[in-house]
Design an enzyme around this catalytic site. Structure first.
Site, PDB file in Angstrom:
ATOM      1  CG  HIS A  62      12.808   0.268 -36.715  1.00 56.20           C
ATOM      2  ND1 HIS A  62      13.279  -0.063 -35.466  1.00 56.20           N
ATOM      3  CD2 HIS A  62      12.538  -0.903 -37.337  1.00 56.20           C
ATOM      4  CE1 HIS A  62      13.272  -1.373 -35.331  1.00 56.20           C
ATOM      5  NE2 HIS A  62      12.846  -1.902 -36.461  1.00 56.20           N
ATOM      6  CB  SER A  73      14.493  -4.893 -36.333  1.00 59.03           C
ATOM      7  OG  SER A  73      13.316  -4.603 -35.613  1.00 59.03           O
ATOM      8  CG  ASP A 131      13.837   2.808 -33.879  1.00 57.83           C
ATOM      9  OD1 ASP A 131      12.612   2.654 -34.096  1.00 57.83           O
ATOM     10  OD2 ASP A 131      14.668   1.920 -34.119  1.00 57.83           O
TER      11      ASP A 131
END
Length: 326
Positions: free
Chosen positions: A296, A141, A267
């Site tokens: 995610h 991320s 996601d």
């Protein structure tokens, strides 16, 4: 490189993006990993805590792990990665970004999606030990965006850095922020905001002239946090300026070491601009895989090894010194 096809297909329960995200984020447990902490003093007087775990084999291979927004080096996605790499002949160094190791950092500034200056200091520190001839980056991320930005923004990349993997990457920070502000992600956004404001309140007594009660009360969304704190503390004009300058998307064409991006199609944190298909097609060193499922930083896998953990190990092995020597 062309888009990489993906055969990832988990059990029905984990085909839900939200369920996959929540399970791996809140309920997954990784046991048996031993981490030892090192405190690195930075050139500006602040510090970073590095959590090391070692392979049982003597090795010159190291994976540097970079966590996501409000994460740390003890999150299951970090410890799961470290454990698998350790079991396969890699040492692991998991960064805790400024203020993320359980102790507030010393300066008004903190960490953000584009703070590659901190990553550079960590890499310089690692290289100074002369213990590793092969270094790999793996980011999740925010940490994935940071790794890709570092590789493509024009830094002098050390020859020891052989490859990188970035998982669930918000390649366009504005696009990702827009998604997080949608009703679909309301619970996630509230959780992130709560953690960020809590850390801001910890800083307030140390910097009362820079962080006021009215500032904190004005933070209603994650974008507000970036307007009121992130941009001011890190010399951006505002949140949009921060997003524009720190999004990795613009730097992907310049990446010269093999780099794999794995972004799940389901996601909910990522919008269309976070799937850099055109950039991957034009750069022979950039690989993009878009599994249908995964959420995610989810990607449930058998034996408590996620799909992206095994996929990352395979990719880094393919791009190791030994692979080139065969």
């Amino acid at each position: 490189m062309p888009l990489i096809s993906s055969d990832y297909s988990p059990p029905q329960f984990y085909k839900s993006g939200h369920l996959s995200t929540i399970y791996c984020g809140l309920f997954r447990r990784v046991n048996g990993l031993v981490q030892n902490r090192e405190r690195l003093t930075l050139s500006d007087g602040d510090f970073l805590d590095l959590d090391w775990s070692k392979s049982s084999l003597k090795t010159q291979k190291l994976v540097v792990l970079l966590h996501g927004l409000e994460g740390d080096a003890h999150r299951p996605y970090i410890t799961g990665s470290a454990k698998l790499f350790n079991q396969n002949g890699f040492d692991a160094c998991a960064l805790n970004f400024r203020g993320c190791s359980g102790e507030p950092n010393l300066l008004y500034r903190s960490y953000h999606s584009g703070a590659t200056e901190d990553l550079k200091e960590v890499l310089q520190h690692i290289l100074s030990t002369k213990q590793y001839s092969e270094i790999y980056l793996k980011g999740f991320s925010l940490g994935g965006n940071l790794a890709l930005k570092y590789l493509g923004e024009g830094n002098d990349i050390p020859k020891e850095i052989k490859a990188a993997v970035a998982v669930s990457v918000p390649c366009s920070l504005k696009d990702s922020c827009d998604q997080l502000l949608s009703n679909n992600n309301l619970l996630y956004a509230r959780r992130f905001k709560r953690h960020l404001i809590s850390k801001l309140r910890q800083k307030q007594p140390l910097f009362p002239n820079l962080i006021s009660n009215s500032d904190i009360k004005a933070i209603k969304t994650l974008k507000d946090f970036d307007d009121i704190y992130t941009s001011r503390a890190h010399n951006f004009k505002n949140a949009l300026d921060y997003y524009a300058k720190c999004s990795s998307l613009q730097f992907l064409p310049n990446i010269t070491v093999p780099s794999l991006i794995i972004n799940a199609k389901n996601d909910s944190f990522l919008g269309m601009e976070c799937y850099p298909i055109a950039e991957a097609e034009k750069n022979k060193k950039l690989y993009l895989e878009i599994p249908k499922y995964g959420g995610h930083v989810g990607f449930w896998g058998k034996q408590n090894i996620t799909y992206t953990e095994q996929r990352s190990l395979n990719f880094l092995k393919e791009n190791s010194f030994e692979a080139y020597s065969l």
